[in-house]
Every structure is written in C-alpha cells, then in structure tokens.
Design a protein around this motif. Structure first.
Motif, PDB file in Angstrom:
ATOM      1  N   SER A  67      10.114  -1.931   0.728  1.00  0.00           N
ATOM      2  CA  SER A  67      10.933  -3.665   0.645  1.00  0.00           C
ATOM      3  C   SER A  67      11.224  -4.500   1.142  1.00  0.00           C
ATOM      4  CB  SER A  67      12.469  -2.336   0.432  1.00  0.00           C
ATOM      5  OG  SER A  67      12.731  -2.418   1.420  1.00  0.00           O
TER       6      SER A  67
ATOM      7  N   PHE B  59      11.089   1.856   3.855  1.00  0.00           N
ATOM      8  CA  PHE B  59      11.762   0.412   3.504  1.00  0.00           C
ATOM      9  C   PHE B  59      11.519  -0.466   3.968  1.00  0.00           C
ATOM     10  CE2 PHE B  59      16.315   3.602   3.624  1.00  0.00           C
ATOM     11  CZ  PHE B  59      16.444   2.395   2.393  1.00  0.00           C
TER      12      PHE B  59
ATOM     13  N   ALA C  80      18.512  -1.643   6.281  1.00  0.00           N
ATOM     14  CA  ALA C  80      17.874  -1.441   4.893  1.00  0.00           C
ATOM     15  C   ALA C  80      19.583   0.631   5.426  1.00  0.00           C
ATOM     16  CB  ALA C  80      16.839  -0.583   4.480  1.00  0.00           C
TER      17      ALA C  80
ATOM     18  N   ALA D  87      12.670  -4.496   4.361  1.00  0.00           N
ATOM     19  CA  ALA D  87      13.527  -4.402   5.661  1.00  0.00           C
ATOM     20  C   ALA D  87      12.959  -5.016   6.985  1.00  0.00           C
ATOM     21  CB  ALA D  87      13.790  -3.058   5.023  1.00  0.00           C
TER      22      ALA D  87
ATOM     23  N   THR E  62      17.250  -3.268  -2.107  1.00  0.00           N
ATOM     24  CA  THR E  62      16.490  -3.554  -0.315  1.00  0.00           C
ATOM     25  C   THR E  62      15.556  -4.723  -1.169  1.00  0.00           C
ATOM     26  OG1 THR E  62      17.412  -1.713   0.520  1.00  0.00           O
ATOM     27  CG2 THR E  62      15.880  -3.327   1.918  1.00  0.00           C
TER      28      THR E  62
END
Ligand code: KIV
Length: 277
Positions: A109, A105, A84, A111, A70
């Motif tokens: 990352s 997430f 994600a 997301a 991601t």
C-alpha cells in the motif's frame, strides 16, 4: 514542491517545541485535502471500521480492507507521512505475524510507517518490525482494540496503578525505538507527565492540550460522522449538513427538470435537434 515528511521531521516537532496537528484519512480525496492543508502525518486508522464500513467498533476490520484504503491515501498524500494502523489480530498472535503484516502495508500500500496498540506486551513485535526497516508509532491508554476487555471505550489511567502501567508502556515503546506515540483517552495531567518524560513526540486524542501533537478522526472534526460524537472532539465544520443540502437540491432540480440545464449537455451538430421541455 515541498519535500516528503519523514519520521525525522515528526521527531523535530518535539525538539522545536512546535505543536502539530495530525488526522486520520481513508481515501484519496481526504488525503489530498489534508495534505494540501499542510497536515504532516496521516493515519489510516482502524477507525475506518466505524466511519467507512459502518461497524460498531474497530475489531472486525481486516488487513485487506485497510490496505485498499491506505493505497488510496498514499496516492493523495504528496507530502504527509502515511502511517497505517495494524488491525486487531494482525500483530497480537506472533512476532512473525506482526512483521509479515507490517511488511504488507509498506509493500502493498506504500505506507511509510505502522501503528500498533499496546506497550510492554508487544515490545518483541515492535522491535522486530523495526529490524525489518519499518518505523513504528505506539499507542497507549484507551486501546480501542481492547474494547471488550475494557468494557467499552473508557478513560484509562485514572488510578495510580493504571497510570503507572501506561507510563511503563510508553517508556517500553520508546525504548524499542518507536518514533512517536499516541496517547488516547487518559487524564490530561498524566499525558503532560508522559510527554515530559519521553524524548519521542506524544500525539494526543482525548488526552488534553499538553501533548506534543494532536490527532483526530477526520470525520469527527469535519462533521461527517454523526453516529457518535466523542467528548474530546470538536466539529470545525458540518459537512454532513452541507452534503444534505447539496443532495436535496440535486434531487429537487432533477425532479423539477431544472438539472441538467443547457450548459450541462450537448446537441448533435447540423440538426435542428433540441431537447423537449
Ligand atoms: O484508528 C484510529 O483512528 C486511531 C486514532 C484514534 C489514534 O487509532
């Protein structure tokens, strides 16, 4: 520069009755390509288990494996909304697990939303994730994470009872405030009925043409994954054979000493050096 797509933009597709195409992405380059092509939503799907990690189904993939992917997708997606996919057992056990992992997430990352499979059984999880400020996309019908329970990947909602359950799930997800919902592997007429019933956009995969949007696994539509060809998919190109062609040419040119050619290297200056043939 175009503005970043938000969940409001995704909802607006339905208000405007404008069909939209979405796709999965698992790395920087494919995200960049999908983004440049104007795809508004990229899903870092747990299908990565199969098309990236070579596993038989989506069940074994972990949070960490999806977070790494991601992160790369997020860097390539300048405009598209990055969603994600919450992997098996990242949200099922408890509301706490669901919020913690959805939060990972977003925080680790980048997301911008998460997706999870299932309906009425997970309304507490969906509500709590949203209360933590994270948009949620639902997913009903064929649920790949329930592979064993469903005895494999099978179309869902063919019987009246199953169809009613899928409709209840879809409504429950909408009532929790999800911004969109994936309808996977259900009869097209059922998908049409659910699409008409919901205010949020439906995104179909193997659910016929009357969903508000469509989603496909990237590797299926570009012909890069040949282990399994789903009936609902279409190969718009065959990157696998192009890749084979390119790799074979490369191999043969190296073996025949045609590559690298003079334009691909330098020689030290002020010497009479040349490379031997
Ligand atoms: O993981 C995935 O790729 C998905 C799509 C098929 C919707 O969930």
């Amino acid at each position: 520069m175009k503005a970043k797509i938000t969940i409001r933009d995704i909802r607006k597709f339905k208000e405007d009755a404008a069909p939209f195409a979405t796709v999965t992405a698992y790395d920087y380059v494919s995200a960049q390509n999908a983004d440049t092509a104007g795809i508004p939503l990229l899903l870092v799907g747990d299908s990565a288990a199969m098309v990236i990690y070579g596993l038989d189904n989506t069940i074994p993939i972990s949070m960490d494996e999806l977070i790494f992917l991601t992160r790369a997708v997020r860097r390539g997606a300048k405009n598209a909304l990055v969603v994600a996919d919450m992997p098996f057992m990242s949200y099922q056990p408890s509301v706490e697990d669901a919020v913690r992992n959805a939060g990972r997430f977003v925080k680790e990352s980048g997301a911008e939303a998460v997706k999870l499979e299932g309906g009425t059984a997970y309304t507490s999880q969906i509500t709590a994730i949203m209360e933590a400020g994270i948009p949620v996309m639902g997913h009903v019908g064929l649920l790949p994470q329930s592979y064993h329970l469903s005895s494999g990947y099978r179309i869902q909602g063919k019987s009246k009872l199953e169809a009613e359950k899928i409709k209840d799930d879809a409504l429950a997800i909408q009532d929790c405030g999800a911004f969109a919902i994936v309808l996977e592997g259900i009869p097209a007429d059922l998908a049409e009925e659910i699409t008409a019933m919901l205010e949020i956009p439906t995104i179909g995969i193997g659910a016929g043409p009357r969903c508000d949007g469509q989603i496909q696994v990237l590797h299926d539509i570009i012909g890069l994954y040949n282990d399994h060809a789903p009936k609902h998919s279409k190969q718009f190109t065959n990157l696998s054979s192009l890749m084979q062609e390119a790799l074979k040419s490369y191999k043969s040119e190296v073996e025949n000493k045609q590559f690298p050619a003079a334009s691909h290297y330098i020689l030290r200056k002020n010497t009479a050096a040349k490379v031997s043939s």
